[in-house]
Design an enzyme around this catalytic site. Structure first.
Site, PDB file in Angstrom:
ATOM      1  N   GLU A 128      84.003  17.549   0.399  1.00 39.78           N
ATOM      2  CA  GLU A 128      83.357  18.522  -1.009  1.00 39.78           C
ATOM      3  C   GLU A 128      84.375  19.616  -0.910  1.00 39.78           C
ATOM      4  O   GLU A 128      84.543  20.345  -1.948  1.00 39.78           O
ATOM      5  CB  GLU A 128      81.836  18.933  -0.529  1.00 39.78           C
ATOM      6  CG  GLU A 128      81.235  19.594  -1.715  1.00 39.78           C
ATOM      7  CD  GLU A 128      80.755  18.795  -2.805  1.00 39.78           C
ATOM      8  OE1 GLU A 128      80.509  19.251  -3.740  1.00 39.78           O
ATOM      9  OE2 GLU A 128      80.954  17.574  -2.600  1.00 39.78           O
ATOM     10  N   TYR A 151      78.669  25.494  -1.862  1.00 40.77           N
ATOM     11  CA  TYR A 151      78.628  24.959  -0.477  1.00 40.77           C
ATOM     12  C   TYR A 151      80.151  24.558  -0.235  1.00 40.77           C
ATOM     13  O   TYR A 151      80.720  24.674   1.156  1.00 40.77           O
ATOM     14  CB  TYR A 151      78.014  23.700  -0.511  1.00 40.77           C
ATOM     15  CG  TYR A 151      78.143  22.705   0.693  1.00 40.77           C
ATOM     16  CD1 TYR A 151      77.500  22.835   1.702  1.00 40.77           C
ATOM     17  CD2 TYR A 151      79.250  21.627   0.484  1.00 40.77           C
ATOM     18  CE1 TYR A 151      77.601  22.094   2.635  1.00 40.77           C
ATOM     19  CE2 TYR A 151      79.372  20.767   1.573  1.00 40.77           C
ATOM     20  CZ  TYR A 151      78.688  20.896   2.663  1.00 40.77           C
ATOM     21  OH  TYR A 151      78.744  20.054   3.681  1.00 40.77           O
ATOM     22  N   LYS A 155      82.571  26.047   2.936  1.00 42.62           N
ATOM     23  CA  LYS A 155      83.246  25.063   3.748  1.00 42.62           C
ATOM     24  C   LYS A 155      84.822  25.248   3.984  1.00 42.62           C
ATOM     25  O   LYS A 155      85.293  25.069   5.108  1.00 42.62           O
ATOM     26  CB  LYS A 155      82.661  23.971   3.547  1.00 42.62           C
ATOM     27  CG  LYS A 155      81.506  23.396   3.869  1.00 42.62           C
ATOM     28  CD  LYS A 155      81.132  22.993   5.554  1.00 42.62           C
ATOM     29  CE  LYS A 155      79.861  22.667   5.873  1.00 42.62           C
ATOM     30  NZ  LYS A 155      79.824  22.357   7.137  1.00 42.62           N
TER      31      LYS A 155
HETATM   32  P1  NAP Z   1      71.742  17.880   7.951  1.00 44.49           P
HETATM   33  O1  NAP Z   1      70.992  16.587   8.225  1.00 44.49           O
HETATM   34  O2  NAP Z   1      71.532  18.905   6.692  1.00 44.49           O
HETATM   35  O3  NAP Z   1      71.875  18.831   9.227  1.00 44.49           O
HETATM   36  C1  NAP Z   1      71.993  20.307   9.187  1.00 44.49           C
HETATM   37  C2  NAP Z   1      71.222  20.838  10.557  1.00 44.49           C
HETATM   38  O4  NAP Z   1      71.670  22.476  10.287  1.00 44.49           O
HETATM   39  C3  NAP Z   1      69.773  21.136  10.204  1.00 44.49           C
HETATM   40  O5  NAP Z   1      69.395  20.455  11.530  1.00 44.49           O
HETATM   41  C4  NAP Z   1      69.390  22.515  10.243  1.00 44.49           C
HETATM   42  O6  NAP Z   1      68.400  22.676  10.931  1.00 44.49           O
HETATM   43  C5  NAP Z   1      70.614  23.077  10.770  1.00 44.49           C
HETATM   44  N1  NAP Z   1      70.622  24.694  10.203  1.00 44.49           N
HETATM   45  C6  NAP Z   1      70.591  24.943   8.820  1.00 44.49           C
HETATM   46  N2  NAP Z   1      70.706  26.294   8.788  1.00 44.49           N
HETATM   47  C7  NAP Z   1      70.804  26.802  10.014  1.00 44.49           C
HETATM   48  C8  NAP Z   1      71.009  28.113  10.702  1.00 44.49           C
HETATM   49  N3  NAP Z   1      70.841  29.360   9.704  1.00 44.49           N
HETATM   50  N4  NAP Z   1      71.039  28.251  11.890  1.00 44.49           N
HETATM   51  C9  NAP Z   1      71.026  27.010  12.649  1.00 44.49           C
HETATM   52  N5  NAP Z   1      70.939  25.794  12.160  1.00 44.49           N
HETATM   53  C10 NAP Z   1      70.829  25.625  10.862  1.00 44.49           C
HETATM   54  O7  NAP Z   1      73.304  17.866   7.754  1.00 44.49           O
HETATM   55  P2  NAP Z   1      74.133  16.309   8.389  1.00 44.49           P
HETATM   56  O8  NAP Z   1      74.214  15.442   7.460  1.00 44.49           O
HETATM   57  O9  NAP Z   1      73.692  16.166   9.541  1.00 44.49           O
HETATM   58  O10 NAP Z   1      75.545  17.067   8.393  1.00 44.49           O
HETATM   59  C11 NAP Z   1      76.159  17.842   9.614  1.00 44.49           C
HETATM   60  C12 NAP Z   1      77.442  18.828   9.237  1.00 44.49           C
HETATM   61  O11 NAP Z   1      78.334  18.027   8.555  1.00 44.49           O
HETATM   62  C13 NAP Z   1      76.889  19.839   8.286  1.00 44.49           C
HETATM   63  O12 NAP Z   1      77.643  20.817   8.744  1.00 44.49           O
HETATM   64  C14 NAP Z   1      77.352  19.224   6.847  1.00 44.49           C
HETATM   65  O13 NAP Z   1      77.525  20.205   6.115  1.00 44.49           O
HETATM   66  C15 NAP Z   1      78.612  18.582   7.537  1.00 44.49           C
HETATM   67  N6  NAP Z   1      78.992  17.332   6.664  1.00 44.49           N
HETATM   68  C16 NAP Z   1      78.279  16.357   6.336  1.00 44.49           C
HETATM   69  C17 NAP Z   1      78.576  15.044   5.688  1.00 44.49           C
HETATM   70  C18 NAP Z   1      77.720  14.135   5.441  1.00 44.49           C
HETATM   71  O14 NAP Z   1      77.864  13.090   4.520  1.00 44.49           O
HETATM   72  N7  NAP Z   1      76.646  13.878   6.021  1.00 44.49           N
HETATM   73  C19 NAP Z   1      79.999  15.161   5.230  1.00 44.49           C
HETATM   74  C20 NAP Z   1      80.832  16.212   5.494  1.00 44.49           C
HETATM   75  C21 NAP Z   1      80.268  17.202   6.139  1.00 44.49           C
HETATM   76  P3  NAP Z   1      66.856  22.636  10.481  1.00 44.49           P
HETATM   77  O15 NAP Z   1      66.525  21.182  11.055  1.00 44.49           O
HETATM   78  O16 NAP Z   1      66.271  23.565  11.253  1.00 44.49           O
HETATM   79  O17 NAP Z   1      66.678  22.632   9.069  1.00 44.49           O
HETATM   80  O1  G4F Z   2      74.278  12.576  -2.009  1.00 42.46           O
HETATM   81  P1  G4F Z   2      74.562  13.882  -2.608  1.00 42.46           P
HETATM   82  O2  G4F Z   2      73.599  14.991  -2.761  1.00 42.46           O
HETATM   83  O3  G4F Z   2      75.758  14.226  -1.732  1.00 42.46           O
HETATM   84  P2  G4F Z   2      77.088  15.268  -1.884  1.00 42.46           P
HETATM   85  O4  G4F Z   2      76.837  16.372  -3.138  1.00 42.46           O
HETATM   86  O5  G4F Z   2      78.139  14.477  -2.227  1.00 42.46           O
HETATM   87  O6  G4F Z   2      77.394  16.152  -0.492  1.00 42.46           O
HETATM   88  C1  G4F Z   2      77.075  15.452   0.658  1.00 42.46           C
HETATM   89  O7  G4F Z   2      78.437  14.900   1.024  1.00 42.46           O
HETATM   90  C2  G4F Z   2      79.322  15.864   1.536  1.00 42.46           C
HETATM   91  C3  G4F Z   2      80.703  15.182   1.815  1.00 42.46           C
HETATM   92  O8  G4F Z   2      81.401  15.177   0.548  1.00 42.46           O
HETATM   93  C4  G4F Z   2      78.716  16.922   2.376  1.00 42.46           C
HETATM   94  F1  G4F Z   2      79.698  17.819   2.797  1.00 42.46           F
HETATM   95  C5  G4F Z   2      77.508  17.368   2.069  1.00 42.46           C
HETATM   96  O9  G4F Z   2      76.825  18.138   3.098  1.00 42.46           O
HETATM   97  C6  G4F Z   2      76.485  16.232   1.815  1.00 42.46           C
HETATM   98  O10 G4F Z   2      76.153  15.660   2.910  1.00 42.46           O
HETATM   99  O11 G4F Z   2      75.267  13.654  -3.955  1.00 42.46           O
HETATM  100  C7  G4F Z   2      76.150  12.564  -4.228  1.00 42.46           C
HETATM  101  C8  G4F Z   2      76.423  12.428  -5.604  1.00 42.46           C
HETATM  102  C9  G4F Z   2      76.734  13.768  -6.376  1.00 42.46           C
HETATM  103  O12 G4F Z   2      77.730  13.358  -7.144  1.00 42.46           O
HETATM  104  C10 G4F Z   2      75.415  14.082  -7.100  1.00 42.46           C
HETATM  105  O13 G4F Z   2      75.518  14.729  -8.357  1.00 42.46           O
HETATM  106  O14 G4F Z   2      75.293  11.593  -6.082  1.00 42.46           O
HETATM  107  C11 G4F Z   2      74.976  12.429  -7.506  1.00 42.46           C
HETATM  108  N1  G4F Z   2      73.409  12.312  -7.779  1.00 42.46           N
HETATM  109  C12 G4F Z   2      72.987  11.660  -8.976  1.00 42.46           C
HETATM  110  N2  G4F Z   2      71.821  11.774  -8.922  1.00 42.46           N
HETATM  111  C13 G4F Z   2      72.393  12.913  -7.282  1.00 42.46           C
HETATM  112  C14 G4F Z   2      71.446  12.497  -7.658  1.00 42.46           C
HETATM  113  N3  G4F Z   2      72.491  13.686  -5.759  1.00 42.46           N
HETATM  114  C15 G4F Z   2      71.187  14.010  -5.338  1.00 42.46           C
HETATM  115  N4  G4F Z   2      71.290  14.869  -4.338  1.00 42.46           N
HETATM  116  N5  G4F Z   2      70.235  13.443  -6.142  1.00 42.46           N
HETATM  117  C16 G4F Z   2      70.201  13.043  -7.168  1.00 42.46           C
HETATM  118  O15 G4F Z   2      69.052  12.757  -7.828  1.00 42.46           O
END
Ligand code: NAP
Ligand code: G4F
Length: 332
Positions: A128, A151, A155
């Site tokens: 992102e 966001y 980051k």
């Molecule tokens: P997630 O499911 O949203 O988990 C994030 C965790 O952060 C949750 O357990 C949440 O706790 C905790 N958190 C939020 N605010 C906090 C605070 N103030 N203090 C302490 N903990 C807090 O995210 P994820 O998908 O596992 O992703 C893990 C990391 O990778 C994140 O930093 C995300 O931005 C990054 N990332 C994710 C993706 C992806 O596609 N999944 C891609 C690139 C980067 P609660 O359970 O208490 O809400």
């Molecule tokens: O699933 P999304 O919300 O993920 P997004 O925005 O790509 O972010 C996720 O991936 C990032 C890595 O690139 C992480 F850093 C971030 O923490 C998170 O895990 O949306 C994906 C795409 C977007 O383009 C959004 O506009 O799906 C499109 N979309 C279309 N309809 C929707 C929807 N997204 C969501 N969440 N909900 C909808 O109804």
């Protein structure tokens, strides 16, 4: 002697997969959780590891709590996965997103520098950050950042601070620039899980429509279980480094929808999906696609689960979950 690791964000999606991997490697795993009257251990329960982790309270927006966590645990490795990670909410909660995702990382790095400087640090950076940054149809470690959301902006700050602590103080700090990764325990707000949950609800008669935003956006989607392996590998390297991690292919939201409905045994997805402006973003990231050559070469990493296998895995898990719930409801 076995190593120790602290995982922030332990209750999210990636935390449990990473914890499971580290436990299999005999690590002592500490999980940082926010102060809660009732924490949600559902994702750790799903992987069957809730009781194998030592929990410690800390909040990314509270510097003193992070200092305490680092002083008490002094882990060999910190994996900073905690974040307000939902892009859509980051416009509505820009200050909170900045405090947790940007300043929180500065607080954590400072605590490590002062109280445990030998600790190796992993930062969860993200594709992102690229937003609409220059690319030749893909993004790699050389691509410019042009984030499109609060966001993504927070980051970028955290990513650059992670590099700065390495360059300024010689700390072992790394960033994984991970592209979207999903799983059956993905948060329900994210589009993939929203779709697979929607398919299951429609299938079992609990919903008749699925409301979505921009169906044309394209993402490079992989499986979270494959991606935590790369986090671990980064911290085992001789030198700290940053890596792009993704599959190298992308698909539109529409393709995901079509396939998910097919796996759910519903052929006419158009009948159920409704375009809804509430789910469109003020500024969209239209297309992301990784070029993960560096991770493949230096970390010998490759994803195992394909796009189709991922969609199938998520649909099957949601069909099972929703069916169990509706069976329980029927039996009173
Ligand atoms: P997630 O499911 O949203 O988990 C994030 C965790 O952060 C949750 O357990 C949440 O706790 C905790 N958190 C939020 N605010 C906090 C605070 N103030 N203090 C302490 N903990 C807090 O995210 P994820 O998908 O596992 O992703 C893990 C990391 O990778 C994140 O930093 C995300 O931005 C990054 N990332 C994710 C993706 C992806 O596609 N999944 C891609 C690139 C980067 P609660 O359970 O208490 O809400
Ligand atoms: O699933 P999304 O919300 O993920 P997004 O925005 O790509 O972010 C996720 O991936 C990032 C890595 O690139 C992480 F850093 C971030 O923490 C998170 O895990 O949306 C994906 C795409 C977007 O383009 C959004 O506009 O799906 C499109 N979309 C279309 N309809 C929707 C929807 N997204 C969501 N969440 N909900 C909808 O109804």
């Amino acid at each position: 002697m076995s190593k120790s690791a602290l995982i922030t964000g332990i209750l999210g999606q990636d935390g449990p997969y990473l914890a499971k991997l580290l436990l299999s490697k005999k690590y002592k795993v500490y999980g940082m959780i926010r102060r809660y009257s009732n924490p949600n251990f559902g994702n750790l329960d799903y992987l069957g590891i809730t009781d194998k982790i030592d929990y410690i309270e800390g909040d990314m927006s509270d510097e003193s709590s992070l200092i305490n966590v680092i002083k008490v645990v002094r882990p060999d490795e910190v994996y900073n996965l905690a974040a307000q990670s939902f892009v859509g909410d980051s416009w509505r909660m820009a200050k909170l997103t900045t405090e947790v995702n940007a300043l929180g990382v500065l607080f954590l790095l400072n605590a490590i520098k002062l109280f445990s400087p030998m600790t190796r640090f992993y930062q969860a950076s993200t594709s992102e950050m690229y937003g609409i940054g220059n690319s030749n149809g893909y993004q790699d470690e050389e691509t410019n950042f042009h984030p499109r959301s609060p966001y993504g902006i927070a980051k970028v700050y955290a990513h650059m601070m992670t590099i700065n602590f390495r360059e300024s103080y010689g700390l072992f700090t790394c960033s994984g620039i991970l592209f979207n990764h999903e799983s059956p325990i993905r948060g329900i707000q994210f589009v993939t899980r929203k779709i697979t949950d929607g398919v299951a609800r429609i299938k079992f008669g609990l919903a008749d429509k699925l409301y979505l935003g921009n169906l044309d956006a394209k993402r490079d989607w992989g499986f979270a279980g494959d991606y935590v392996e790369v986090m671990y590998r980064m911290l085992q390297e001789k030198k700290p480094n940053d890596f792009v991690v993704g599959t190298g292919e992308n698909h539109s939201v529409k393709e995901f929808v079509k396939l998910a409905f097919e796996y759910g045994g519903i052929s006419d997805w158009q009948k159920y999906v409704v375009s809804d402006a509430r789910f469109k973003r003020p500024a969209e990231v239209h297309e992301l696609k990784a070029k993960p050559d560096k991770a493949k070469k230096l970390l010998n990493w490759k994803q195992k689960v394909s796009f189709k296998e991922l969609v199938k895995m998520m649909v099957e898990a949601d069909l099972k979950r929703v069916k169990t719930k509706s069976d329980l409801a029927d039996s009173g």
